[in-house]
Design a protein around this motif. Structure first.
Motif, short mmCIF file in Angstrom:
data_model
loop_
_atom_site.label_atom_id
_atom_site.label_comp_id
_atom_site.label_asym_id
_atom_site.label_seq_id
_atom_site.Cartn_x
_atom_site.Cartn_y
_atom_site.Cartn_z
N CYS A 177 19.44 12.49 -9.94
CA CYS A 177 19.07 13.87 -9.63
C CYS A 177 17.87 13.97 -8.71
N SER A 178 17.06 12.90 -8.61
CA SER A 178 15.84 12.98 -7.79
C SER A 178 15.69 11.78 -6.86
N GLY A 179 16.81 11.20 -6.46
CA GLY A 179 16.78 10.08 -5.53
C GLY A 179 16.70 8.74 -6.24
N ARG A 180 16.87 7.68 -5.47
CA ARG A 180 16.84 6.32 -6.00
C ARG A 180 16.49 5.34 -4.89
N ALA B 113 10.67 9.71 -10.27
CA ALA B 113 12.06 10.14 -10.06
C ALA B 113 13.03 9.52 -11.06
N ILE B 114 12.67 8.38 -11.64
CA ILE B 114 13.57 7.66 -12.55
C ILE B 114 12.76 7.15 -13.73
N THR C 205 0.83 -1.21 0.00
CA THR C 205 0.00 0.00 0.00
C THR C 205 0.87 1.26 0.00
N LYS C 206 2.14 1.12 0.36
CA LYS C 206 3.05 2.27 0.37
C LYS C 206 3.73 2.49 -0.98
N LEU C 207 3.55 1.56 -1.92
CA LEU C 207 4.19 1.70 -3.23
C LEU C 207 3.65 2.91 -3.97
N GLU C 208 4.56 3.69 -4.53
CA GLU C 208 4.22 4.78 -5.44
C GLU C 208 4.93 4.54 -6.76
N THR C 209 4.38 5.05 -7.83
CA THR C 209 5.08 4.94 -9.11
C THR C 209 6.19 5.98 -9.14
N LYS C 210 7.35 5.58 -8.64
CA LYS C 210 8.52 6.47 -8.67
C LYS C 210 9.46 6.13 -9.81
N ILE C 211 9.28 4.94 -10.40
CA ILE C 211 10.07 4.52 -11.56
C ILE C 211 9.10 4.18 -12.68
N VAL C 212 9.33 4.75 -13.84
CA VAL C 212 8.60 4.34 -15.05
C VAL C 212 9.62 3.67 -15.96
N THR D 30 15.74 11.23 -13.39
CA THR D 30 16.93 10.56 -13.91
C THR D 30 16.52 9.65 -15.06
N VAL D 31 17.34 9.59 -16.10
CA VAL D 31 17.13 8.68 -17.22
C VAL D 31 18.22 7.61 -17.14
N MET D 32 17.81 6.36 -16.95
CA MET D 32 18.77 5.28 -16.69
C MET D 32 18.61 4.15 -17.71
N SER D 33 19.59 4.01 -18.58
CA SER D 33 19.60 2.89 -19.53
C SER D 33 20.06 1.62 -18.83
N CYS D 34 19.37 0.52 -19.12
CA CYS D 34 19.77 -0.79 -18.61
C CYS D 34 19.98 -1.76 -19.77
N ASP D 35 20.34 -1.22 -20.93
CA ASP D 35 20.63 -2.04 -22.10
C ASP D 35 22.12 -2.34 -22.19
N ASN D 36 22.44 -3.44 -22.89
CA ASN D 36 23.83 -3.85 -23.07
C ASN D 36 24.49 -3.01 -24.16
#
Length: 498
Positions: free
Chosen positions: A269-272, A124-125, A24-31, A183-189
């Motif tokens: 820039c906005s936490g993690r 944030a991410i 119930t505490k989950l927020e959409t902080k990562i898309v 923050t924009v975070m790539s997780c590709d190889n």
């Protein structure tokens, strides 16, 4: 009622390991853009475990850019929960991943719904697994103004379809609304994936609004990452296995290996989330780890995809049951890929190579050679060409030290994309049209024609005629003798691992 009953079955399944923080505490902080199997079995797991340790508010909302269909609806019906079976050689872990807040397909809901989600104040991410082609870059690493998606986005920047266009439009809207940047975070190889993502986003923004580009360059961070976990494509048999082992039917379920690794530049820039508490390594410079993995693991995977595919092996573990291929792969890693690394890590590279061989040998992981073989034009430069150019640039290099196994890999790729090894071959590559045109020549001219393909065979590579001659030799040896005969002769000239 369906949602509640199915969710209850997932939560009460005694066969699954699960975190117990309150969702119930989950927020959409990562898309996350590119809501595919790898993300759900890797970053989502780290986030779930980090939520367990501290601050259980980091929820992930997944967005598929081009996929249609009812899967995201079924995900909602099971309260955004997903089953993951982690299979090792001797052990199996059955896990319930609980870090998701939802998912959508742009083709079903529309791009405005995606932009609305990205503009929620708490986001944030924005992370990505969209494969190399999703960044719309030229081989030189600049935004490709001739890319079809980019051309369309530039016509209608407020209704973009590319990942880069969507990120830029969301940042423009956030700037207008006086919301903080994400923050924009790539997780590709991709080597230096953070730097390349920043280049793509900022250069695209410059084409639309130079002031926006300047704001993005100042306010947005683009950490590079190195990700590692083998997550094969799912099949009907895989889904049946999940249901048999857990008693749960999950269209979003996955099977992965037990091993996982994540190295992240700590620039947000906005936490993690507290990913460091769930096993991720937070570092100042990810490049040495990234290079090691791309060349030793992914480069060896490409070798097995093309050479093993030509040998008739459908899965990586079958390649490891072929003692000749196994020996050559180990020699490739130790004798060619390891010496090509530009940075020194506190890692025993021989031990790392042997760990990779053990991972590849895991019969519980059905990783298809054909899956790894896709998009070779994008994968070969960082996995193979860069290694070769590094080796030949060494002051001590001479033609007798040419990296034979890497050159054999390239010759095998040139044969593989012709599809003569299987009856139902389909060339899947963003440069498929160009490659097919280069192959539309007489058989004795195909090798020379493919060597003109600059996306792989760059001018820097083609300047080394000894390399060109060796590839040509291997190409015609495979053509005339077959891959097995070439391998039988090849192993005698391969230096054994030290």
């Amino acid at each position: 009622m369906l949602s509640r009953s199915k969710s209850k079955a997932f939560c009460e399944a005694k066969s699954l390991i699960k975190t117990d923080y309150s969702r119930t505490k989950l927020e959409t902080k990562i898309v996350h853009l590119g809501f595919g199997a790898f993300h759900r079995a890797h970053q989502a797991v780290y986030t779930d475990l980090a939520n367990q340790e501290a601050d259980p508010s980091w929820g992930i909302f997944g967005i598929n850019l081009f996929r249609k269909g009812p899967l995201t609806q079924s995900f909602s019906e099971q309260d955004n929960l997903a089953v993951l079976i982690e299979k090792g050689a001797q052990e199996t872990t059955k896990r319930l991943v609980r870090s998701f807040t939802g998912a959508m397909n742009i083709d079903d809901k529309g791009v405005q719904a995606a932009l609305d989600k990205l503009c929620e104040p708490q986001v944030a991410i924005v992370s990505l697994t969209v494969t190399e082609k999703g960044y719309c870059l030229t081989p030189e690493g600049r935004i490709n103004g001739n890319n079809e998606l980019i051309l369309e986005d530039l016509k209608h920047p407020e209704a973009p379809r590319s990942a880069i266009g969507i990120i830029c439009e969301a940042l423009r809207l956030r700037k207008t609304l006086a919301l903080p940047a994400f923050t924009v975070m790539s997780c590709d190889n991709i080597p230096e994936n953070g730097r390349k993502t920043k280049t793509a986003v900022v250069e695209y923004a410059e084409l639309i609004d130079p002031e926006l580009a300047s704001w993005i360059a100042q306010e947005v961070t683009f950490p590079s990452t190195m990700v590692d976990r083998i997550v094969p494509a799912m099949s009907d048999a895989s889904f049946a296995q999940i249901e048999q082992e857990t008693g749960l039917s999950d269209a979003f379920g996955l099977i992965s290996e037990t091993f996982k690794q994540w190295v992240i530049e700590d620039q947000f820039c906005s936490g993690r989330p507290n990913w460091h508490l769930s096993g991720a390594m937070m570092v100042d410079d990810v490049l040495p780890y990234e290079e090691m993995k791309l060349r030793m693991l992914n480069g060896s995977h490409s070798f097995l995809a093309y050479v093993g595919g030509l040998c008739g092996h459908d899965y990586i573990y079958q390649c490891m049951q072929d003692s000749l291929l196994k020996d050559i792969t180990l020699a490739l890693m130790i004798n060619e890929q390891a010496p090509s690394l530009s940075s020194q890590l506190d890692v025993d590279l021989k031990q790392y190579a042997e760990l990779l061989i053990a991972r590849f040998s895991n019969q519980s992981i059905k990783h298809q050679t054909a899956q790894i073989a896709m998009d070779g034009s994008q994968k070969l430069p960082p996995r193979v060409i860069d290694s070769i150019l590094t080796l030949v640039s060494k002051p001590s290099y001479d033609a007798s030290q040419a990296p034979q196994t890497l050159l054999l890999l390239l010759a095998a790729w040139m044969h593989f994309i012709q599809g003569k090894h299987t009856a139902d071959f389909q060339l899947i590559d963003p440069e498929a049209t160009t490659l097919k045109a280069l192959l539309a020549v007489d058989n004795d001219k195909k090798c020379a024609s493919l060597l003109q393909f600059k996306a792989v065979f760059s001018d820097a590579f083609m300047a080394h005629q000894d390399l060109v001659q060796q590839i040509t030799h291997f190409y015609y040896a495979i053509d005339q003798q077959g891959i097995r005969a070439v391998l039988d002769g090849f192993v005698t000239s391969t230096r054994s691992p030290k």
